[in-house]
Scaffold this active site. Structure first.
Site, PDB file in Angstrom:
ATOM      1  N   ASP A   1     -26.941   0.602  32.260  1.00 12.53           N
ATOM      2  CA  ASP A   1     -26.575  -0.526  31.611  1.00 12.53           C
ATOM      3  C   ASP A   1     -24.536  -1.140  31.687  1.00 12.53           C
ATOM      4  O   ASP A   1     -23.455   0.215  31.146  1.00 12.53           O
ATOM      5  CB  ASP A   1     -27.450  -1.587  30.594  1.00 12.53           C
ATOM      6  CG  ASP A   1     -27.378  -2.830  30.590  1.00 12.53           C
ATOM      7  OD1 ASP A   1     -28.160  -3.241  30.441  1.00 12.53           O
ATOM      8  OD2 ASP A   1     -26.284  -3.103  31.642  1.00 12.53           O
TER       9      ASP A   1
HETATM   10  C1  GLC Z   1     -26.103  -7.358  31.072  1.00  6.37           C
HETATM   11  C2  GLC Z   1     -27.477  -6.839  30.972  1.00  6.37           C
HETATM   12  C3  GLC Z   1     -28.458  -6.376  32.163  1.00  6.37           C
HETATM   13  C4  GLC Z   1     -27.240  -6.610  34.336  1.00  6.37           C
HETATM   14  C5  GLC Z   1     -26.527  -5.868  33.771  1.00  6.37           C
HETATM   15  C6  GLC Z   1     -25.020  -6.273  35.359  1.00  6.37           C
HETATM   16  O1  GLC Z   1     -24.987  -6.326  30.331  1.00  6.37           O
HETATM   17  O2  GLC Z   1     -28.135  -5.814  30.070  1.00  6.37           O
HETATM   18  O3  GLC Z   1     -29.169  -6.602  32.951  1.00  6.37           O
HETATM   19  O4  GLC Z   1     -28.042  -6.103  35.070  1.00  6.37           O
HETATM   20  O5  GLC Z   1     -25.432  -6.416  32.778  1.00  6.37           O
HETATM   21  O6  GLC Z   1     -24.842  -7.839  35.054  1.00  6.37           O
END
Ligand code: GLC
Length: 719
Positions: free
Chosen positions: A268
């Site tokens: 993430d």
């Molecule tokens: C965010 C979220 C995740 C998302 C990623 C890209 O922090 O936790 O769900 O897909 O970043 O935007």
């Protein structure tokens, strides 16, 4: 079951990927493990050109639009020593330009096929916008509505969430042996137990037993992987003290060895670097070693892998075969997507945005996902001439809020407002839209002014709830009552004596206790998306019968959370017989509205219920048959739910667990025979040795209209 990850096309793609892998330099290999966002373009020294030339960029996130992605792709391919197309990704969670109801809303349709259709439409629009990969579906089980990300998932029940997880993968990836045109790679997130964050506070620690981890939180990921999900995203939180993004047990032992996952894992956003803040890594290099060593293949986002893997390899802490395995999994999927043959997207494809078919689907979905909680008969509206419409969500800003979170690509100006929907549906009615209601404090004078004006109409419709930013990521709340003075507003409207139809639009369950018995009707519309006003008008006028059923418990008060229907009995279940039971002194133990609950304008009757047998072997199957009759005055859809209880087992079992459901449309007066299958395997649970077991013994099952409905219960035995 064949899917894109075990198809002949996958095998052919893997062979091509292997050939290419053998030609790459170390820098180019690590570049395939590195994803970048817009920041690569913000650095003034034109860093991106060097990165492209050296092959340090394998993927982009949140760069949008056919023209922009084509330009970047062309630039990349023209500069690289070894031309390898980048894969463009984004959060296509419930739509791209056309926005569908939020996932929590979609789960309340109890129609996984609807989610397949919505995600297929979203994929088509996203593909036209240059994307080939979505960071969805989010399949985190959530039992605590203080956690704002409950909005992004499919509720509190593992069985139902698993059905929707597989359905979403099917929608995003398609069902062929490769993601064809107009499809995206799916990404099961957030692996794992992110929804178990203590206190419902986002990013917080998740402390769950391994039995609960395997029994409650992991099965939706397994369901998505069995459906062919190509990627997984590691979560921010730690799981029992080991951050998910550096958790070898989760990422390697379980995900790859037990679940057989062959795709790739992306961290993430920033989760690798956050291992330092977790106190799990000493510095960026240590963080890279621990994340990559645990099983993270791709970094979201930036240069941490590019900067640190070469020296870790040099020091023998990372093996080239591990790098090759990660690169191969990514290149294979790029070949499978056809990226090498068609790295660009046709800009004319963007005319699919907001096409009539997608808008019609959004309207249908918005109506299927709403849950009717109370109705004294005022709905559906009949011959109403004067309607007062008020509440913060009738304000023009409501167009964005009715979309919900994770709609960075949407166009709020296209949202059909509640007012627009009503005026289109009942053109003869006089609709007095009363401004002034807000999400923040309103004075008594302001509230009274709205109420006095509203009292001049025959019916009052109040649209209350949350702004779209109040749920979703980092949308943690300690108070689940309506924010600002919305509660006072609803009560003042009720005090006029005119019937109040209260529409609740939020990303999470809210506490509605204060006014549920005072309003004439209570309709939880969630965040319905682009066609919000039309979906709601279809419901209020009876063009569509409300058929939504809750997939997350609505608490009586925030003090009850975490609250969920499939809880263990305890040795002191609350019977009310005496003080010394597991209950609260100052509040009911039951939620305000339970899992599975939802009203309709019509009524349904179950009859002729029979079991194929009342005994089944541990590898057998029971069939439950019943006749469902629409006994009311409206066409509608019934949601037949099958619950089971394991009466005695080697670990305490929930008082009830959903093991099957079927949604069926019935014209008024019509009947239909329904059959639900109950394989013994679905009765398995995780024992203290972490094995999935079906234990012989006595069970109960119910066919029900919600999780509290025990009118039709049956004993059966597993031998
Ligand atoms: C965010 C979220 C995740 C998302 C990623 C890209 O922090 O936790 O769900 O897909 O970043 O935007």
């Amino acid at each position: 079951m064949e899917n894109i990850m075990n198809s002949p096309a996958y095998k052919a793609a893997r062979e091509k990927a292997q050939e290419l892998l053998e030609k790459l330099t170390l820098t180019e290999k690590i570049g395939q493990l590195s994803q970048f966002g817009n920041s690569i373009y913000s650095s003034e020294e034109k860093k991106y050109e060097d990165h492209f030339r050296e092959g340090k960029v394998g993927s982009f996130l949140t760069l949008r639009g056919a023209e922009r992605t084509n330009k970047i792709q062309s630039n990349l391919l023209s500069i690289q020593r070894t031309p390898i197309p980048a894969i463009f990704a984004d959060d296509v969670i419930h739509g791209y330009r056309t926005t569908f109801p939020t996932p929590i809303a979609q789960s309340c349709s109890w129609d996984p096929e609807l989610t397949t259709r919505c995600d297929a439409a979203a994929a088509k629009e996203a593909y036209a916008g240059g994307l080939k990969w979505t960071f969805g579906p989010m399949v985190d089980i959530a039992r605590d509505p203080r956690w704002g990300r409950i909005m992004e998932g499919f509720g509190e029940d593992t069985y139902l969430c698993s059905q929707f997880a597989a359905a979403a993968v099917k929608g995003f990836q398609g069902e062929g042996d490769a993601p064809g045109k107009d499809h995206l790679l799916a990404c099961m997130k957030h692996y794992a137990a992110y929804g178990a964050c203590v206190g419902g506070r986002d990013y917080n620690t998740a402390d769950v037993s391994l039995e609960t981890l395997h029994e409650v939180y992991l099965p939706p990921f397994k369901a998505g992987i069995d459906a062919g999900a190509a990627t997984v995203m590691s979560a921010f939180n730690d799981v029992n003290g080991v951050p998910a993004t550096a958790n070898h047990y989760l990422l390697s032992d379980v995900l790859r060895s037990q679940f057989g996952f062959k795709g790739f894992v992306v961290s993430d956003a920033g989760a690798v670097g956050e291992l330092i803040a977790h106190g799990f890594a000493a510095d960026p290099k240590d963080a890279v070693l621990k994340a990559f060593g645990a099983g993270v293949d791709m970094l979201m986002a930036g240069d941490m892998f590019n900067d640190n893997i070469p020296s870790l390899l040099e020091e023998g802490k990372i093996a080239m075969e591990d790098i090759d395995r990660s690169v191969l999994s990514i290149l294979t999927l790029k070949y499978l997507l056809g990226l090498f043959d068609e790295p660009y997207v046709d800009p004319d494809g963007e005319n699919v945005f907001f096409c009539a078919e997608h808008l019609a689907l959004a309207r249908e979905a918005g109506a299927q996902c709403a849950v009717l909680l109370e109705n004294n008969g005022i709905l559906p509206l009949k011959n109403v001439k004067n309607i007062a419409l008020t509440g913060p969500l009738t304000h023009p800003c409501g167009q964005a809020h009715l979309l919900g979170g994770w709609c960075g690509i949407a166009d709020p100006s296209r949202t059909v407002t509640i007012e627009d929907g009503l005026r289109a549906a009942i053109p003869d009615a006089n609709i007095d839209v009363i401004p002034g209601a807000t999400f923040v404090h309103m004075s008594k004078e302001e509230i009274d002014a709205i109420a006095v004006r509203a009292a001049g109409s025959d019916v009052i419709i109040a649209v209350v709830g949350e702004e779209n930013g109040m749920a979703g990521e980092a949308g943690s709340k300690a108070d689940l009552n309506l924010c600002g003075s919305q509660e006072e507003l609803v009560l003042a409207l009720c005090a006029t004596g005119k019937p109040v139809i209260c529409l609740v639009s939020a990303g999470r369950p809210l506490v509605l206790s204060k006014f549920k018995d005072k309003v004439a009707a209570l309709l939880n519309i969630w965040q319905p998306g682009t066609e919000a006003g039309n979906s709601v008008a279809d419901l209020l006028t009876g063009r569509v019968d409300p058929s939504g059923h809750l997939t997350t418990s609505f608490p009586y008060t925030v003090g009850q959370v975490p609250i969920y229907y499939n809880h263990p009995s305890t040795g002191r279940p609350a019977t009310g017989r005496w003080r010394f039971e597991s209950k609260y002194m100052d509040c009911p133990i039951a939620p305000l509205y339970p899992f599975g609950y939802g009203m309709s304008y019509t009524s349904f009757e179950y009859s002729d219920i029979s079991l194929s047998s009342d005994v089944m072997p541990a590898d057998g199957e029971l069939k439950v048959s019943l006749t469902v009759t629409n006994t009311g005055n409206y066409d509608g859809a019934a949601v037949v739910q099958l619950y089971v209880r394991d009466l005695v087992a080697s670990r305490v079992r929930p008082v009830k667990e959903l093991k099957g459901f079927k949604k069926l449309f019935l014209a008024k007066g019509a009947s239909s025979r329904v059959e639900l299958s109950l394989p013994a395997a679905s009765l398995a649970f995780v024992n203290s040795d972490l094995e999935w077991v079906v234990e012989p013994g006595q069970f109960m099952l119910w066919v029900s209209e919600d999780s509290t409905d025990e009118r039709y219960g049956f004993d059966f035995e597993v031998i």
